[in-house]
Design a protein around this motif. Structure first.
Motif, PDB file in Angstrom:
ATOM      1  N   PRO A  50       0.814  -1.217   0.000  1.00 11.87           N
ATOM      2  CA  PRO A  50       0.000   0.000   0.000  1.00 11.87           C
ATOM      3  C   PRO A  50       0.846   1.265   0.000  1.00 11.87           C
ATOM      4  N   ALA A  51       0.258   2.349  -0.478  1.00 11.76           N
ATOM      5  CA  ALA A  51       0.976   3.623  -0.510  1.00 11.76           C
ATOM      6  C   ALA A  51      -0.019   4.779  -0.536  1.00 11.76           C
ATOM      7  N   LEU A  52       0.469   5.912  -0.097  1.00 10.44           N
ATOM      8  CA  LEU A  52      -0.209   7.186  -0.293  1.00 10.44           C
ATOM      9  C   LEU A  52       0.538   7.882  -1.416  1.00 10.44           C
ATOM     10  N   VAL A  53      -0.131   8.088  -2.539  1.00 11.78           N
ATOM     11  CA  VAL A  53       0.507   8.676  -3.712  1.00 11.78           C
ATOM     12  C   VAL A  53       0.111  10.146  -3.802  1.00 11.78           C
ATOM     13  N   LEU A  54       1.093  11.020  -3.696  1.00  7.10           N
ATOM     14  CA  LEU A  54       0.855  12.457  -3.741  1.00  7.10           C
ATOM     15  C   LEU A  54       1.004  12.973  -5.164  1.00  7.10           C
ATOM     16  N   ALA A  66       3.550  10.166  11.016  1.00  9.06           N
ATOM     17  CA  ALA A  66       3.232   9.195  12.066  1.00  9.06           C
ATOM     18  C   ALA A  66       2.116   8.251  11.623  1.00  9.06           C
ATOM     19  N   ALA A  67       1.098   8.811  10.968  1.00  9.29           N
ATOM     20  CA  ALA A  67      -0.040   7.989  10.543  1.00  9.29           C
ATOM     21  C   ALA A  67       0.355   6.999   9.451  1.00  9.29           C
ATOM     22  N   THR A  68       1.151   7.451   8.480  1.00 12.20           N
ATOM     23  CA  THR A  68       1.555   6.541   7.405  1.00 12.20           C
ATOM     24  C   THR A  68       2.487   5.456   7.928  1.00 12.20           C
ATOM     25  N   ALA A  69       3.373   5.816   8.861  1.00 14.57           N
ATOM     26  CA  ALA A  69       4.271   4.823   9.446  1.00 14.57           C
ATOM     27  C   ALA A  69       3.484   3.778  10.239  1.00 14.57           C
ATOM     28  N   ALA A  70       2.525   4.236  11.024  1.00 19.41           N
ATOM     29  CA  ALA A  70       1.726   3.318  11.832  1.00 19.41           C
ATOM     30  C   ALA A  70       0.908   2.377  10.951  1.00 19.41           C
ATOM     31  N   ALA A  71       0.461   2.871   9.803  1.00 17.37           N
ATOM     32  CA  ALA A  71      -0.350   2.055   8.899  1.00 17.37           C
ATOM     33  C   ALA A  71       0.498   1.196   7.958  1.00 17.37           C
ATOM     34  N   GLY A  72       1.828   1.384   7.978  1.00 18.55           N
ATOM     35  CA  GLY A  72       2.704   0.646   7.073  1.00 18.55           C
ATOM     36  C   GLY A  72       2.508   1.032   5.621  1.00 18.55           C
ATOM     37  N   VAL A  73       2.251   2.329   5.410  1.00 18.24           N
ATOM     38  CA  VAL A  73       1.956   2.838   4.072  1.00 18.24           C
ATOM     39  C   VAL A  73       3.111   3.712   3.588  1.00 18.24           C
ATOM     40  N   ALA A  84      -3.981  13.715  -3.533  1.00 15.71           N
ATOM     41  CA  ALA A  84      -3.478  12.453  -3.004  1.00 15.71           C
ATOM     42  C   ALA A  84      -4.416  11.295  -3.316  1.00 15.71           C
ATOM     43  N   VAL A  85      -3.812  10.122  -3.518  1.00 14.52           N
ATOM     44  CA  VAL A  85      -4.546   8.894  -3.816  1.00 14.52           C
ATOM     45  C   VAL A  85      -4.078   7.805  -2.862  1.00 14.52           C
ATOM     46  N   HIS A  86      -5.023   7.108  -2.264  1.00 24.36           N
ATOM     47  CA  HIS A  86      -4.683   5.954  -1.433  1.00 24.36           C
ATOM     48  C   HIS A  86      -4.696   4.708  -2.311  1.00 24.36           C
ATOM     49  N   VAL A  87      -3.616   3.930  -2.255  1.00 26.21           N
ATOM     50  CA  VAL A  87      -3.502   2.722  -3.065  1.00 26.21           C
ATOM     51  C   VAL A  87      -3.349   1.517  -2.154  1.00 26.21           C
ATOM     52  N   ASP A  88      -4.275   0.598  -2.263  1.00 27.03           N
ATOM     53  CA  ASP A  88      -4.191  -0.697  -1.598  1.00 27.03           C
ATOM     54  C   ASP A  88      -4.332  -1.736  -2.703  1.00 27.03           C
ATOM     55  N   TRP A 187     -15.515   3.266  -1.871  1.00 24.39           N
ATOM     56  CA  TRP A 187     -14.939   4.564  -1.554  1.00 24.39           C
ATOM     57  C   TRP A 187     -15.187   4.917  -0.102  1.00 24.39           C
ATOM     58  N   ASP A 188     -14.093   5.151   0.620  1.00 19.52           N
ATOM     59  CA  ASP A 188     -14.159   5.665   1.985  1.00 19.52           C
ATOM     60  C   ASP A 188     -13.154   6.806   2.056  1.00 19.52           C
ATOM     61  N   PRO A 189     -13.603   8.066   2.161  1.00 21.59           N
ATOM     62  CA  PRO A 189     -12.667   9.188   2.128  1.00 21.59           C
ATOM     63  C   PRO A 189     -11.628   9.136   3.232  1.00 21.59           C
ATOM     64  N   PHE A 190     -11.934   8.457   4.333  1.00 25.61           N
ATOM     65  CA  PHE A 190     -10.981   8.409   5.435  1.00 25.61           C
ATOM     66  C   PHE A 190      -9.796   7.479   5.146  1.00 25.61           C
ATOM     67  N   ASP A 191      -9.898   6.646   4.104  1.00 19.77           N
ATOM     68  CA  ASP A 191      -8.737   5.865   3.691  1.00 19.77           C
ATOM     69  C   ASP A 191      -7.562   6.782   3.371  1.00 19.77           C
ATOM     70  N   VAL A 192      -7.859   7.917   2.745  1.00 21.31           N
ATOM     71  CA  VAL A 192      -6.802   8.870   2.408  1.00 21.31           C
ATOM     72  C   VAL A 192      -6.701   9.984   3.450  1.00 21.31           C
ATOM     73  N   LEU A 193      -7.825  10.470   3.951  1.00 18.92           N
ATOM     74  CA  LEU A 193      -7.797  11.597   4.887  1.00 18.92           C
ATOM     75  C   LEU A 193      -7.044  11.258   6.169  1.00 18.92           C
ATOM     76  N   ASP A 194      -7.163  10.026   6.638  1.00 19.13           N
ATOM     77  CA  ASP A 194      -6.480   9.634   7.873  1.00 19.13           C
ATOM     78  C   ASP A 194      -4.960   9.591   7.722  1.00 19.13           C
ATOM     79  N   LEU A 195      -4.473   9.691   6.486  1.00 20.28           N
ATOM     80  CA  LEU A 195      -3.031   9.651   6.230  1.00 20.28           C
ATOM     81  C   LEU A 195      -2.451  11.026   5.928  1.00 20.28           C
ATOM     82  N   LEU A 196      -3.302  12.059   5.957  1.00 19.31           N
ATOM     83  CA  LEU A 196      -2.870  13.408   5.610  1.00 19.31           C
ATOM     84  C   LEU A 196      -2.686  14.269   6.846  1.00 19.31           C
TER      85      LEU A 196
END
Length: 239
Positions: A50-54, A66-73, A84-88, A187-196
């Motif tokens: 998974p990744a957060l693509v900016l 901190a959020a991306t590290a905790a999520a392993g993203v 930003a795009v959340h990729v799983d 679609w869940d907006p918090f998939d990406v919002l929680d990583l920003l």
């Protein structure tokens, strides 16, 4: 969802090479458009994590470290614009389509250059019984559009019941254009919002605003990948 009969295929079929690509999202984004590209290519990409693509205009401070590290993203920047795009990899279909400038589908008009690709996605969705529409307007300006890709619409993107299903970004070089496409299972907006990097109040406001902005195809990702590859190469039996 309403069932729609597949639309007639355009008289001009697309000639492509299909390349199935695996590996890191960072390496995939760094992949250049070949200067000697002879014909259009489809890069069917399955990420290894998974990744957060900016977007190209966003820097790494957009992400909450901190959020991306905790999520392993992983946090990666692409070369095309947008938010930003959340990729799983388990929850999306990701295809890049690369078109050289000498290709008959090339257009100097940024808006019109992507319509044919959006129509291919629409035909693929129709084979699954999903009715959709092509967005033909300009880049939409919304309160969260610069932050989150699926918060705004861009030319050629595909909607179901007014909600974004297929996101498409575009990058151009002297060699051609690279269109990056993604669709989700849901679609869940918090998939990406929680990583920003956002205040709690802004995150809550964005989540409420974006909840109904997009949608997904449920458990039919594998079917969708097969269908859109079939449309792009002119053979629905392809996988």
């Amino acid at each position: 969802m309403p069932v729609r009969a597949p639309e007639a295929r355009p008289a001009q079929s697309m000639t492509v090479q299909v390349r199935h690509v695996t590996g890191s999202i960072a390496d995939f984004h760094a992949r250049p458009i070949p200067d000697d590209l002879a014909e259009a290519e489809v890069w069917s990409f399955e990420p290894d994590g998974p990744a957060l693509v900016l977007g190209s205009a966003q820097d790494h401070t957009t992400a909450d470290a901190a959020a991306t590290a905790a999520a392993g993203v992983d946090v990666v920047r692409r070369r095309s614009g947008g938010g930003a795009v959340h990729v799983d990899p388990a929850r999306c279909v990701w295809l890049d389509v690369v078109v050289p400038r000498h290709d008959p589908r090339w257009s100097d008009d940024l808006r019109e250059s992507v319509y044919w690709l959006g129509e291919a996605w629409r035909r693929a969705l129709a084979t699954l019984g999903v009715e959709s529409e092509l967005y033909r307007g300009g880049l939409e300006q919304t309160p969260w559009g610069r932050l989150v890709c699926f918060a705004a619409l861009g030319p050629g993107e595909v909607l179901v019941e007014g909600r974004k299903l297929v996101g498409i970004s575009q990058r151009r070089t002297k060699a051609g254009a690279r269109f990056q496409c993604i669709a989700y299972d849901h679609w869940d907006p918090f998939d990406v919002l929680d990583l920003l990097q956002m205040t709690s109040a802004d995150r809550a406001a964005a989540g409420a605003d974006l909840r109904d902005r997009a949608t997904g195809v449920g458990s039919r990702l594998t079917e969708l990948r097969k269908a859109v590859l079939g449309e792009l190469v002119g053979d629905r039996s392809m996988h």
